[in-house]
Design a protein around this motif. Structure first.
Motif, PDB file in Angstrom:
ATOM      1  N   ALA A 172      43.119 -41.569  60.511  1.00 49.87           N
ATOM      2  CA  ALA A 172      43.643 -40.273  60.105  1.00 49.87           C
ATOM      3  C   ALA A 172      42.745 -39.182  60.666  1.00 49.87           C
ATOM      4  CB  ALA A 172      43.707 -40.186  58.587  1.00 49.87           C
ATOM      5  N   THR A 173      43.335 -38.095  61.104  1.00 49.02           N
ATOM      6  CA  THR A 173      42.596 -36.958  61.650  1.00 49.02           C
ATOM      7  C   THR A 173      43.044 -35.682  60.933  1.00 49.02           C
ATOM      8  OG1 THR A 173      44.238 -36.410  63.354  1.00 49.02           O
ATOM      9  CG2 THR A 173      42.607 -38.113  63.905  1.00 49.02           C
ATOM     10  N   ASP A 174      42.383 -34.575  61.249  1.00 49.92           N
ATOM     11  CA  ASP A 174      42.783 -33.307  60.647  1.00 49.92           C
ATOM     12  C   ASP A 174      44.214 -32.929  61.030  1.00 49.92           C
ATOM     13  OD1 ASP A 174      40.314 -33.078  59.491  1.00 49.92           O
ATOM     14  OD2 ASP A 174      39.484 -31.781  61.056  1.00 49.92           O
ATOM     15  N   ALA A 175      44.645 -33.378  62.215  1.00 48.03           N
ATOM     16  CA  ALA A 175      45.981 -33.022  62.699  1.00 48.03           C
ATOM     17  C   ALA A 175      47.022 -34.091  62.412  1.00 48.03           C
ATOM     18  CB  ALA A 175      45.924 -32.756  64.202  1.00 48.03           C
ATOM     19  N   SER A 187      48.325 -39.490  69.703  1.00 45.91           N
ATOM     20  CA  SER A 187      48.185 -38.735  68.461  1.00 45.91           C
ATOM     21  C   SER A 187      49.548 -38.231  68.003  1.00 45.91           C
ATOM     22  CB  SER A 187      47.229 -37.559  68.644  1.00 45.91           C
ATOM     23  OG  SER A 187      47.702 -36.683  69.648  1.00 45.91           O
ATOM     24  N   GLU A 189      51.536 -36.210  64.199  1.00 44.78           N
ATOM     25  CA  GLU A 189      51.401 -35.702  62.835  1.00 44.78           C
ATOM     26  C   GLU A 189      51.723 -36.773  61.806  1.00 44.78           C
ATOM     27  OE1 GLU A 189      53.623 -31.809  62.571  1.00 44.78           O
ATOM     28  OE2 GLU A 189      54.014 -32.393  64.663  1.00 44.78           O
ATOM     29  N   THR A 320      47.466 -41.418  51.814  1.00 47.66           N
ATOM     30  CA  THR A 320      47.257 -40.691  53.071  1.00 47.66           C
ATOM     31  C   THR A 320      48.473 -39.851  53.415  1.00 47.66           C
ATOM     32  OG1 THR A 320      45.962 -42.595  53.823  1.00 47.66           O
ATOM     33  CG2 THR A 320      46.563 -40.953  55.480  1.00 47.66           C
TER      34      THR A 320
END
Length: 367
Positions: A172-175, A187, A189, A320
């Protein structure tokens, strides 16, 4: 919205199609060939009879989409509404069928009960059953065609389809999410977990444990025969009921009748067990005695994920944001496939789903 779909079986490929059809930017990833996992090992049954009652709304949604499959996909995936005939050989089976029919009727499924005389008049050649149920709008489709057909149709709508792509990391990432693959880091959303028997491993990466085990169906097919069997034929049984159907080129595909085969978890490979074939064929011949002297030309199996409560995992992650699940269909997912893809696309892109998914929520295992 950008969405990565992990798993190119029927669930993942149909989700990719319906997501792309609703305007999402989709990447579909599979470690093997598209549709070559549990989907291709499937019997191909479009069956609502005997299905868990909580699945019936999803099954009805899927059945409507099967009727539109050729128009939606631009190719024939051999969906045929030939009916689903389920034979009854004892009093327990008759009681089970009648109880199920009564419970399913207000949920939109009407089963026709056939007595022995009517059964033999309408379906000559079936085994010595005391009764049967018949669902005329159900049937079958070709498991070898449907996964690739959905993926190809998704690609025509702009989806990126990546077969034979190893996944080495997911975070998981900020975006949203970063997925490390043999083709580089991708990548998006949103991440949709349609990884079938491996779906448990992906959920566990995000601290969601699912009690899922992996087993394989015991499938087989006969030599080609004159085409005389129209409906899918199964049985009401409290142990391992067998089932069969005849494809248009004449071969009779069969399964069930015995315990599912074990699957090596480290490889995910499943092999049919020839030692189980005699017991399986005894039940197949009970359905259709004329098969007694027919040659079996091939056996196969495939990895299927079975959840402890025999219900799939579908819906949002509880840990998440942006993570969604659709896996663990317990060997009964083929009929549901288009409905699953359409329902998940609706949920992801609109935040709601007209089909009730609460019974399949991953949160049921949190305790």
């Amino acid at each position: 919205m950008q969405v990565i779909v992990l798993g190119g079986g029927l669930m993942g490929s149909s989700a990719a199609f319906f997501l792309a059809r609703r305007g999402a930017s989709v990447t579909l990833i599979d470690t093997g060939a598209i549709g070559a996992g549990a989907t291709v090992a499937s019997f191909g049954n479009i069956r609502r009879t005997g299905r868990n009652l909580e699945q019936l709304p999803l099954a009805h949604r899927a059945r409507a989409l099967w009727a539109e499959a050729e128009r939606l996909l631009g190719r024939d995936v051999e969906f045929r509404a030939t009916g689903h005939l389920r034979l009854i050989f004892d009093a327990d089976g008759l009681a089970d069928m009648r109880a199920y029919a009564e419970a399913a009727r207000p949920r939109g499924l009407d089963l026709e009960e056939l007595d022995a005389e009517t059964l033999r008049r309408r379906f000559p050649g079936v085994g010595a059953a005391i009764a049967a149920s018949f669902s005329p709008q159900d049937g079958s489709a070709n498991p070898r065609l449907v996964g690739p057909a959905f993926a190809e149709a998704a690609a025509r709508l702009g989806a990126r389809v990546l077969p034979h792509t190893a996944v080495t990391g997911i975070a998981a990432t900020d975006a949203g999410f970063a997925v490390d693959t043999s083709r580089g880091t991708l990548s998006a959303e949103v991440l949709l977990n349609c990884a079938g028997a491996r779906g448990k491993e992906i959920a566990a990466r995000f601290d969601e444990e699912v009690p899922l085990t992996i087993h394989g169906p015991q499938m087989g097919v006969t030599e080609p025969l004159p085409h005389r069997i129209l409906p899918v034929v199964g049985m009401w049984s409290r142990d391992h009921g067998a089932y069969l159907r005849q494809v248009e080129r004449g071969n009779v595909v069969f399964g069930g009748g015995v315990e599912r085969v074990p699957v090596a978890p480290e490889t995910g490979l499943a092999r049919a067990d020839p030692a189980r074939l005699p017991a399986q064929l005894r039940k197949v011949v009970r359905l259709l005695p004329a098969l007694r002297d027919v040659t079996v030309i091939r056996q196969w199996s495939g990895s299927e994920g079975y959840v402890a409560d025999m219900l799939p995992v579908m819906g949002r992650s509880h840990t998440t944001p942006g993570l969604f699940h659709a896996f663990g269909f317990c060997g009964h997912g083929f009929q549901l496939g288009p409905g699953v893809g359409d329902a998940m696309a609706e949920l992801i892109l609109s935040g709601r789903c007209e089909t009730p998914l609460a019974p399949f929520d991953i949160g049921r295992f949190a305790a």
